[in-house]
Design an enzyme around this catalytic site. Structure first.
Site, short mmCIF file in Angstrom:
data_model
loop_
_atom_site.label_atom_id
_atom_site.label_comp_id
_atom_site.label_asym_id
_atom_site.label_seq_id
_atom_site.Cartn_x
_atom_site.Cartn_y
_atom_site.Cartn_z
N LYS A 1 0.96 -1.31 -0.04
CA LYS A 1 0.04 -0.10 -0.05
C LYS A 1 0.85 1.37 0.06
O LYS A 1 0.76 2.10 -0.70
CB LYS A 1 -1.18 0.04 1.24
CG LYS A 1 -1.94 -1.12 1.14
CD LYS A 1 -2.63 -1.42 2.34
CE LYS A 1 -3.76 -2.31 2.17
NZ LYS A 1 -4.52 -2.94 3.28
N GLN B 1 -5.18 -1.56 9.52
CA GLN B 1 -4.94 -3.06 8.91
C GLN B 1 -5.89 -4.08 9.63
O GLN B 1 -5.36 -3.99 10.87
CB GLN B 1 -3.54 -3.25 8.59
CG GLN B 1 -3.22 -4.39 7.87
CD GLN B 1 -3.78 -4.37 6.43
OE1 GLN B 1 -3.76 -3.43 5.72
NE2 GLN B 1 -4.25 -5.64 5.80
N ASP C 1 -11.68 2.92 3.88
CA ASP C 1 -12.04 1.55 3.64
C ASP C 1 -13.49 1.40 3.50
O ASP C 1 -13.99 0.54 2.94
CB ASP C 1 -11.75 0.67 4.72
CG ASP C 1 -10.25 -0.05 4.70
OD1 ASP C 1 -10.02 -0.59 3.58
OD2 ASP C 1 -9.69 -0.31 5.88
N1 GUN Z 1 -7.23 -6.76 5.79
C1 GUN Z 1 -7.76 -7.47 4.67
N2 GUN Z 1 -8.43 -6.78 3.68
C2 GUN Z 1 -8.32 -5.52 4.31
C3 GUN Z 1 -8.93 -4.30 3.86
O1 GUN Z 1 -9.33 -4.10 2.69
N3 GUN Z 1 -8.78 -3.24 4.46
C4 GUN Z 1 -8.22 -3.43 5.97
N4 GUN Z 1 -8.05 -2.31 6.64
N5 GUN Z 1 -7.61 -4.60 6.47
C5 GUN Z 1 -7.60 -5.40 5.38
#
Ligand code: GUN
Length: 285
Positions: free
Chosen positions: A52, A96, A119
């Site tokens: 990311k 996360q 998100d």
């Molecule tokens: N863990 C796995 N996929 C995601 C996601 O799309 N967002 C977040 N914050 N954590 C994740």
């Protein structure tokens, strides 16, 4: 033989669009910042977060990584979220997942300012999306819709079957497909005769986390198969779809890796810019 939907190439297109926008805004003195909170040292999470940050860097979005120890208290984590909420330079906040079990995930997600919720997991944003108001959609289903659009795959009037009902993928995916005028069926772990239903799908999205859940016998010839699974089998990343046999039946299919994964990250960048624009300018309606 199915056409392979190249998530990497489509993600690169989305990133180029975002980068062009960010560059144009930079000339007006406007910058974008994404803050990512990573708790503990879950190896897969650390890899995702690194990707990311790397992508943010590529498209010209500044990123902040807040790394916290596995044993951090819920109160300390909430204080960190509040600090980012109050920081005017931060456009998007991502915590996360998964979080350690002693922390209530729903409490943390609800503490993120909905205007910075990159998100789209905050109940306010889930609700806004549910009733058709402006809000960013969760990145994975948003990336899948963008992939379908950019691959000229028409959704309206099609039967879409979503396997999995998580808040991160299954539920918002079903809502997005419905918004795009598909007829949607949601299947999950308690669905009997799963294959009978998946075989009816024109568009099949699988987000369960079980390797080989979908076999060729569960796929309608010519169907579009989107595999969201990310499983490690003997050290190798594999999806939920038995790729080698399903590829022979489907009309189009996403590989793992190189399918949905890169799209999720590209949409995270697009969402960050979107939130930045809304918060500073137009506002949500
Ligand atoms: N863990 C796995 N996929 C995601 C996601 O799309 N967002 C977040 N914050 N954590 C994740």
């Amino acid at each position: 033989m199915a056409v392979r939907l190249d998530g990497k190439a489509i993600a690169a297109e989305i990133q180029a669009d975002v980068a062009a926008h960010v560059e144009a805004e930079a000339s007006r003195g406007r910058t974008y910042t994404l803050a990512v909170i990573l708790v503990g040292d879950h190896p897969a999470s650390a890899t995702y977060v690194r990707n990311k940050q790397r992508t943010a860097d590529k498209v010209g979005i500044a990123s902040q990584l807040i790394q916290l120890g596995e044993d951090i208290s819920e109160a300390e984590l909430l204080a960190e979220v509040e600090r980012l909420n109050a920081d005017p330079a931060v456009d998007g906040i991502l915590v996360q997942l998964p979080l350690p079990s002693h922390v209530a995930t729903t409490e943390v997600l609800q503490r993120i300012d909905p205007q910075k919720d990159v998100d789209g997991f905050h109940p306010v944003n889930a609700g806004r999306n549910f009733v058709g108001l402006d809000a960013v959609w969760p990145c994975t289903p948003a990336g899948i819709m963008e992939m379908l659009r950019r691959s000229d795959i028409d959704v309206a009037g099609k039967h879409a079957v979503v396997v999995g009902r998580s808040n991160i993928v299954g539920k918002p995916m079903a809502m997005m497909l419905l918004e795009a005028n598909a007829t949607v069926t949601i299947c999950h772990s308690q669905t009997p005769n799963l294959e009978e239903i998946t075989r009816q799908a024109d568009i099949l999205v699988v987000a369960v986390g079980r390797p080989n859940l979908i076999r060729a016998t569960g796929v309608k010839p010519g169907a579009v198969v989107i595999d969201v699974g990310m499983n490690r089998v003997d050290g190798k990343l594999t999806g939920d779809v038995a790729f080698a046999e399903v590829e022979l039946v489907a009309g189009a299919i996403t590989p793992v890796p190189g399918g949905v994964g890169p799209l999720t990250i590209a949409m995270l960048m697009a969402n960050t810019v979107c939130l930045g624009e809304w918060r500073r300018g137009v506002g949500v309606n």
